[in-house]
Enzyme design. Structure first.
Site, mmCIF file in Angstrom:
data_model
loop_
_atom_site.group_PDB
_atom_site.id
_atom_site.type_symbol
_atom_site.label_atom_id
_atom_site.label_comp_id
_atom_site.label_asym_id
_atom_site.label_seq_id
_atom_site.Cartn_x
_atom_site.Cartn_y
_atom_site.Cartn_z
ATOM 1 N N GLU A 104 49.889 13.757 -20.856
ATOM 2 C CA GLU A 104 50.470 14.017 -19.505
ATOM 3 C C GLU A 104 51.120 11.981 -19.303
ATOM 4 O OE1 GLU A 104 50.837 16.567 -18.284
ATOM 5 O OE2 GLU A 104 49.009 17.245 -19.369
ATOM 6 N N HIS A 127 54.716 12.653 -20.680
ATOM 7 C CA HIS A 127 55.602 13.457 -19.930
ATOM 8 C C HIS A 127 56.326 12.187 -18.143
ATOM 9 C CE1 HIS A 127 55.221 17.376 -21.284
ATOM 10 N NE2 HIS A 127 53.962 17.593 -21.160
HETATM 11 ZN ZN LIG Z 1 52.530 19.077 -22.217
#
Ligand SMILES: [Zn+2]
Length: 707
Positions: free
Chosen positions: A498, A501
């Site tokens: 995460e 991202h």
């Molecule tokens: Zn992902």
């Protein structure tokens, strides 16, 4: 705002509600915070001031503001230009963006019954508003005019891509179709959403329909205590005695993995693989209609198949490229998968002291036994080395090493819950870069899973670089009275994922919001996240932060090696499963005429070349394949493997010198992370890597070929 999900099983959104706490105030109507500029650091969203009664008026005002902005574009007497049409459209709806961002952050992470009730209303309002824009003929006429002369407009690469993507978005909503075709297309899309809804309902209801009550504990040998007590609680909740097993994922998966009783394993396996194949909740006809409807819609838009239509907006571009990937991987993994099956088969014979032939319902059981015999490793051995505070320092520190960025808590930035921490992020020259919100632990008001959200994307407005606000949300193991929050190895990789991202969002450096950060094609969006997971098993990285929370001792190197080796246990078999789903998905979406045949035979043929342990003839996976029939992964299931190929290829390049190589990091930032969706992803990737991605790095990582 855009959510990025992780991993296969997290597509299903599990919503948990709290019953009594309201966001609504005490009757005194506070001023609507959306109606004036926010007096917050970096103009962050006023999460602390928003009450539930603010949303409807704010949405209504935001809709009418954007309506007026669109009217100004279409009412313009001047000929369309990039500025008076594209840019004006791109900058419209800015209030709507803010209200939506706050609203959906709360429905995901700070939900109440009232809010969820409002959400159904808001979703309808949003869809109607979006349709009004997408089907606005005057607006589309101006965009089309620009599109037709795009090569003469002297546009920069990102401007041209923005124009092309916007034009295609309008095409997809049927804006370009005329008369009867337009009506037909709109009827088909209404029919499709209702079919998808029915598919999902049938799939869920047929899953819930089955339960198996067992009253003789001797039949449950092998199942761990926590699973037994969950099963007994389930039975009790229904006023029954004994242990209740159903087809929900945790129950089904554990039963097949641990139950010694082979006949029961077979019974539950068969129940699982015949869901929605008969009776009241039969999906066979529904999925046939979905596939046929999608094909008809693709045909109306001039594409031969749904796959050709969907892949047009992906890095893979064409069905041929997807098949090429699936075929190459099958060829490489199949022999290894066969030898993995042989090894599990041999182990089962040894364990049982008799000749048994491994069936699909045996696979998970004997694999688990062989795995624990081979690798004496489990979550609990590793946890003490992964104290959350340390892991966070490690992950942030990795970003500092690679990109020079730094993090500082700012408690003055409003958040949606007191557990959420807001960080100011600074670039290597000290300039302000972004706000990062971290929300780590489970709450009743928060849905399960892990995700990143671009709450406010980076873009430029009148030359000013508006920096982004992004969040990462997890459901990590809580601290207890005696222990701090200690993560599993999986949770550590989820954090890295995460955070990857988030870097994509924070390091964005583009002009247009709809090209910002993670707003890239689906089969490209997991590169920045998955590449980060590679560091999780690097000793040099772990040594920085993976210290025993009591003794301070570094994580032992053998443990790290075991982690690496156990990750590849039966990796080829797992890969073949994923490939078989990829083939099945592509087959359903490569139809060139209406399908009316036998779905069992269709499925068998579609994935034949990737099947290692065949399922019985009366079993079928398609009727509950929610990803492709109801979950937005139609002709897109391959992207899981595609992304793995990309991240392995990128990481091999990254770490060819040393794992903290700042020069490669700089190139990754410049060519990929900062670029968002400004150019086709293959171009961006080649600029970083010097060539197209190949499968070799993944094969090496999985031990399919030697280093
Ligand atoms: Zn992902």
């Amino acid at each position: 705002m855009l959510y990025v999900q992780i991993k296969n099983n997290e597509m299903k959104l599990i919503r948990l509600f709290i019953m009594t706490i309201l966001l609504a105030g005490n009757g005194v109507q506070a001023a609507n915070p959306f109606f004036s500029s926010y007096k917050t650091p970096h103009q962050t969203l006023p999460f602390d001031k928003v009450k539930i009664e603010h949303f409807l008026p704010a949405f209504e005002k935001a809709f009418s503001l954007q309506d007026a902005e669109i009217q100004k574009i279409t009412g313009n007497k001047e000929a369309p230009t990039f500025e008076n049409t594209m840019l004006a459209l791109e900058h419209s709806g800015s209030m709507l963006h803010d209200v939506t961002a706050v609203f959906y952050t709360l429905t995901e992470s700070e939900s109440t019954d009232q809010l969820m009730e409002l959400a159904s209303k808001v979703t309808v309002m949003n869809t109607e508003h979006a349709n009004k824009i997408n089907l606005n003929e005057a607006l589309f006429a101006r965009i089309r005019k620009l599109y037709d002369m795009r090569d003469k407009l002297d546009l920069k690469a990102d401007q041209k891509k923005l124009l092309e993507d916007t034009y295609e978005d309008f095409m997809l909503s049927g804006a370009a179709l005329k008369g009867a075709d337009r009506k037909k297309y709109s009827d088909l899309s209404v029919k499709l959403s209702s079919l998808e809804e029915t598919f999902q309902q049938n799939s869920l209801k047929s899953t819930n329909q089955y339960e198996k009550i067992i009253t003789d504990k001797s039949l449950l040998k092998g199942l761990p205590e926590d699973i037994l007590s969950a099963a007994s609680a389930k039975a009790k909740a229904k006023g029954k005695t004994g242990w209740l097993f159903d087809l929900s994922a945790p129950s089904y998966v554990s039963f097949l993995k641990y139950a010694e009783n082979r006949a029961l394993r077979e019974e539950i396996y068969r129940a699982f693989l015949t869901r929605a194949t008969f009776g009241e909740f039969d999906n066979s006809g529904v999925m046939r209609d979905i596939a046929n409807t999608r094909r008809q819609m693709a045909n109306l838009l001039g594409r031969p198949t749904y796959a050709a239509f969907a892949l047009h907006r992906r890095m893979a571009e064409k069905p041929e490229a997807v098949y090429d990937l699936l075929n190459k991987l099958s060829e490489a993994y199949l022999p290894v998968a066969k030898s993995e099956v042989a090894a599990v088969q041999g182990f089962a014979i040894g364990m049982e002291g008799k000749n048994i032939k491994i069936e699909p319902w045996d696979w998970s059981y004997y694999s688990e036994k062989l795995k624990s015999a081979q690798f004496n490793i489990n979550d609990e051995i590793l946890r003490p080395y992964f104290k959350l505070e340390n892991v966070q320092k490690g992950v942030f520190g990795l970003a500092t090493k690679l990109y020079g960025i730094t993090f500082k808590k700012n408690p003055k930035i409003p958040t949606w819950n007191k557990e959420v921490v807001a960080w100011e992020v600074f670039d290597k020259d000290g300039s302000y870069l972004a706000v990062l919100y971290t929300d780590f632990h489970p709450r009743k008001s928060k849905r399960a899973g892990a995700w990143m959200s671009d709450i406010n994307e980076q873009y430029r407005l009148n030359g000013k670089d508006l920096r982004p606000q992004v969040s990462i949300t997890m459901n990590f193991t809580n601290a207890t009275e005696t222990k701090p929050s200690l993560l599993t190895y999986d949770e550590v990789t989820t954090f890295l994922h995460e955070f990857g991202h988030a870097l994509h969002g924070m390091l964005s450096d583009v002009n247009y919001r709809s090209q910002s950060g993670t707003r890239v094609y689906r089969d490209f969006v997991e590169l920045p996240s998955q590449v980060m997971e590679n560091w999780a098993s690097e000793k040099e990285f772990l040594d920085e932060f993976a210290l025993h929370y009591e003794t301070g001792e570094k994580i032992p190197f053998e443990l790290v090696q075991k982690i690496k080796a156990s990750e590849n246990f039966n990796v080829a078999y797992a890969c073949m499963r994923q490939l078989s789903f990829g083939y099945l998905d592509m087959a359903w979406h490569s139809l060139t005429s209406d399908f009316n045949g036998d779905p069992f035979a269709f499925e068998r043929e579609a994935w034949a070349r990737a099947i290692v342990l065949p399922q019985p003839k009366d079993c079928m996976m398609s009727t509950t394949f929610n990803h492709i029939f109801a979950g937005g992964y139609a002709a897109g299931y391959y992207s899981y493997k595609w992304a793995e190929v990309l991240d392995a290829d990128a990481y091999a390049y990254f770490s060819r010198n040393k794992i903290f190589d700042t020069e490669t990091a700089e190139s990754f930032r410049k060519n990929i992370l900062s670029k968002g969706g400004t150019e086709p992803p293959m171009q961006l990737y080649k600029r970083f890597r010097g060539q197209e991605p190949g499968i070799e790095a993944l094969l090496k990582r999985n031990g399919i070929i030697n280093n």
